[in-house]
Design a protein around this motif. Sequence first.
Motif, PDB file in Angstrom:
ATOM      1  N   GLN A  84       0.821  -1.216   0.000  1.00 20.68           N
ATOM      2  CA  GLN A  84       0.000   0.000   0.000  1.00 20.68           C
ATOM      3  C   GLN A  84       0.854   1.266   0.000  1.00 20.68           C
ATOM      4  OE1 GLN A  84      -2.594  -1.687   3.451  1.00 20.68           O
ATOM      5  NE2 GLN A  84      -3.723   0.026   2.582  1.00 20.68           N
ATOM      6  N   PHE A  85       2.127   1.119   0.343  1.00 26.84           N
ATOM      7  CA  PHE A  85       3.011   2.274   0.501  1.00 26.84           C
ATOM      8  C   PHE A  85       3.282   2.960  -0.836  1.00 26.84           C
ATOM      9  CE2 PHE A  85       7.379   3.973   0.452  1.00 26.84           C
ATOM     10  CZ  PHE A  85       7.293   4.893   1.489  1.00 26.84           C
ATOM     11  N   VAL A  86       3.159   4.289  -0.848  1.00 25.53           N
ATOM     12  CA  VAL A  86       3.486   5.084  -2.034  1.00 25.53           C
ATOM     13  C   VAL A  86       4.764   5.880  -1.818  1.00 25.53           C
ATOM     14  CG1 VAL A  86       2.744   6.969  -3.555  1.00 25.53           C
ATOM     15  CG2 VAL A  86       1.089   5.244  -2.788  1.00 25.53           C
ATOM     16  N   GLY A  87       4.830   6.670  -0.760  1.00 26.93           N
ATOM     17  CA  GLY A  87       6.025   7.484  -0.536  1.00 26.93           C
ATOM     18  C   GLY A  87       6.041   8.139   0.830  1.00 26.93           C
ATOM     19  N   LEU A  88       7.245   8.587   1.219  1.00 24.73           N
ATOM     20  CA  LEU A  88       7.453   9.241   2.515  1.00 24.73           C
ATOM     21  C   LEU A  88       8.215  10.539   2.264  1.00 24.73           C
ATOM     22  CD1 LEU A  88       8.391   7.607   5.859  1.00 24.73           C
ATOM     23  CD2 LEU A  88       9.642   9.624   5.109  1.00 24.73           C
ATOM     24  N   ILE A 133      -1.801   3.935  -0.950  1.00 30.31           N
ATOM     25  CA  ILE A 133      -2.761   3.676  -2.020  1.00 30.31           C
ATOM     26  C   ILE A 133      -4.181   3.599  -1.480  1.00 30.31           C
ATOM     27  CG2 ILE A 133      -3.495   1.985  -3.756  1.00 30.31           C
ATOM     28  CD1 ILE A 133      -0.527   1.247  -4.082  1.00 30.31           C
ATOM     29  N   ASP A 134      -4.351   2.822  -0.410  1.00 26.50           N
ATOM     30  CA  ASP A 134      -5.686   2.555   0.114  1.00 26.50           C
ATOM     31  C   ASP A 134      -5.812   3.031   1.555  1.00 26.50           C
ATOM     32  OD1 ASP A 134      -6.529   1.109  -2.211  1.00 26.50           O
ATOM     33  OD2 ASP A 134      -5.274  -0.563  -1.514  1.00 26.50           O
ATOM     34  N   SER A 135      -7.025   2.966   2.059  1.00 23.69           N
ATOM     35  CA  SER A 135      -7.264   3.226   3.476  1.00 23.69           C
ATOM     36  C   SER A 135      -6.565   2.165   4.328  1.00 23.69           C
ATOM     37  CB  SER A 135      -8.767   3.191   3.776  1.00 23.69           C
ATOM     38  OG  SER A 135      -9.434   4.207   3.077  1.00 23.69           O
ATOM     39  N   ILE A 185      -1.931   9.877   4.393  1.00 24.81           N
ATOM     40  CA  ILE A 185      -3.063  10.236   3.548  1.00 24.81           C
ATOM     41  C   ILE A 185      -3.046   9.380   2.283  1.00 24.81           C
ATOM     42  CG2 ILE A 185      -3.394  12.591   4.364  1.00 24.81           C
ATOM     43  CD1 ILE A 185      -1.466  13.595   2.392  1.00 24.81           C
ATOM     44  N   THR A 186      -4.212   9.165   1.705  1.00 23.36           N
ATOM     45  CA  THR A 186      -4.283   8.329   0.506  1.00 23.36           C
ATOM     46  C   THR A 186      -4.097   9.172  -0.753  1.00 23.36           C
ATOM     47  OG1 THR A 186      -6.667   8.594   0.226  1.00 23.36           O
ATOM     48  CG2 THR A 186      -5.926   6.774   1.645  1.00 23.36           C
ATOM     49  N   LYS A 187      -3.705   8.487  -1.837  1.00 24.66           N
ATOM     50  CA  LYS A 187      -3.582   9.154  -3.134  1.00 24.66           C
ATOM     51  C   LYS A 187      -4.917   9.756  -3.558  1.00 24.66           C
ATOM     52  CE  LYS A 187      -1.202   7.379  -6.504  1.00 24.66           C
ATOM     53  NZ  LYS A 187      -0.694   6.420  -7.510  1.00 24.66           N
ATOM     54  N   SER A 236      -8.830  18.298   4.795  1.00 21.34           N
ATOM     55  CA  SER A 236      -8.611  17.025   4.121  1.00 21.34           C
ATOM     56  C   SER A 236      -8.622  15.848   5.100  1.00 21.34           C
ATOM     57  CB  SER A 236      -7.266  17.057   3.399  1.00 21.34           C
ATOM     58  OG  SER A 236      -7.086  15.892   2.632  1.00 21.34           O
ATOM     59  N   THR A 237      -8.958  14.683   4.551  1.00 17.86           N
ATOM     60  CA  THR A 237      -9.022  13.460   5.352  1.00 17.86           C
ATOM     61  C   THR A 237      -7.641  12.848   5.525  1.00 17.86           C
ATOM     62  OG1 THR A 237     -11.223  13.013   4.455  1.00 17.86           O
ATOM     63  CG2 THR A 237     -10.076  11.168   5.487  1.00 17.86           C
ATOM     64  N   TYR A 238      -7.369  12.348   6.723  1.00 22.02           N
ATOM     65  CA  TYR A 238      -6.159  11.568   6.949  1.00 22.02           C
ATOM     66  C   TYR A 238      -6.538  10.155   7.391  1.00 22.02           C
ATOM     67  CZ  TYR A 238      -7.055  12.789  11.842  1.00 22.02           C
ATOM     68  OH  TYR A 238      -7.639  12.972  13.071  1.00 22.02           O
ATOM     69  N   GLU A 239      -5.647   9.225   7.127  1.00 26.23           N
ATOM     70  CA  GLU A 239      -5.836   7.833   7.537  1.00 26.23           C
ATOM     71  C   GLU A 239      -5.248   7.558   8.918  1.00 26.23           C
ATOM     72  OE1 GLU A 239      -7.406   5.196   6.036  1.00 26.23           O
ATOM     73  OE2 GLU A 239      -8.229   6.808   4.821  1.00 26.23           O
TER      74      GLU A 239
END
Length: 263
Positions: free
Chosen positions: A29-33, A58-60, A88-90, A100-103
């Motif tokens: 699920q990891f995109v970037g840091l 990528i996902d919740s 946060i998601t893509k 904005s929403t955060y996970e």
Amino acid sequence: MDPCLPVPSMIRSVVQRIEDAIRRLLSDQFVGLYIHGSAVTAGFVPDRSDIDVLVVTIDSLNDNQRKELTNFFLGLSDSPYPIEISIITKDSLRSWSHPSTYEFHFSEAWRGELLLTRTSFCPVGVDGDLAAHVTMVRQRGVRVSGPEIKEVFPSIPEADFLSSVVDDTLQSLKAIGDNPNNAVLNAVRLYSYLKEGKYLSKEEGGRWAAEQFGEPFRSTVHQIWLRSFKRRMYILSEDEILALKAELLRLLEGELGYPLGRG
């Protein structure tokens, strides 16, 4: 982590531990840091600054991931540097809305509540500060891993950015007696943005304001800058604090064109 990244050597091992844990817990699920704030703008003070992190996925996240992340950051943060992180998601970035929403979110301000509820607490919600964080990442952030910053983070509408930083600045000014350094430095960097279109670091904003302001405010701001970044001892009187607060509110209202709460 790339040894050429412009990250202070003192925090490299902490950032590496964060990246390793995030990759393990998020897996594919990891995109970037990404790192932003004083850690990458030459204003990091070891016993006062925190490490600001944004992670994109990528996902919740699921409840298990949130619990493991909570326990990890309870153990790592403030040993020795406080950490503030939002995941946060893509999709939330692509379909931007403010706030904005955060996970997932963690900061030292949440430690007490998290310690009480860590077995079931799964922090999911919205955060008005994300508009400022994303803007700062786009302007001056550092990519630790993942796609290039501007491939991931959208340009935030100025109205959202201003809403975020004005609210944060006003809250800190209302509590100026508790932390005058933070309140003043937050306010002067907002003022620099309104005057010149530059959202500076707190360290840069303090230097800028000390050159811009007239007396007696120039001396007070300069002393706050010295106290914050050069470890100089300086005791602010209550009269100085209140006078500077009033002046900062006056200047900000003049640039914004509307009154701010003066609680």
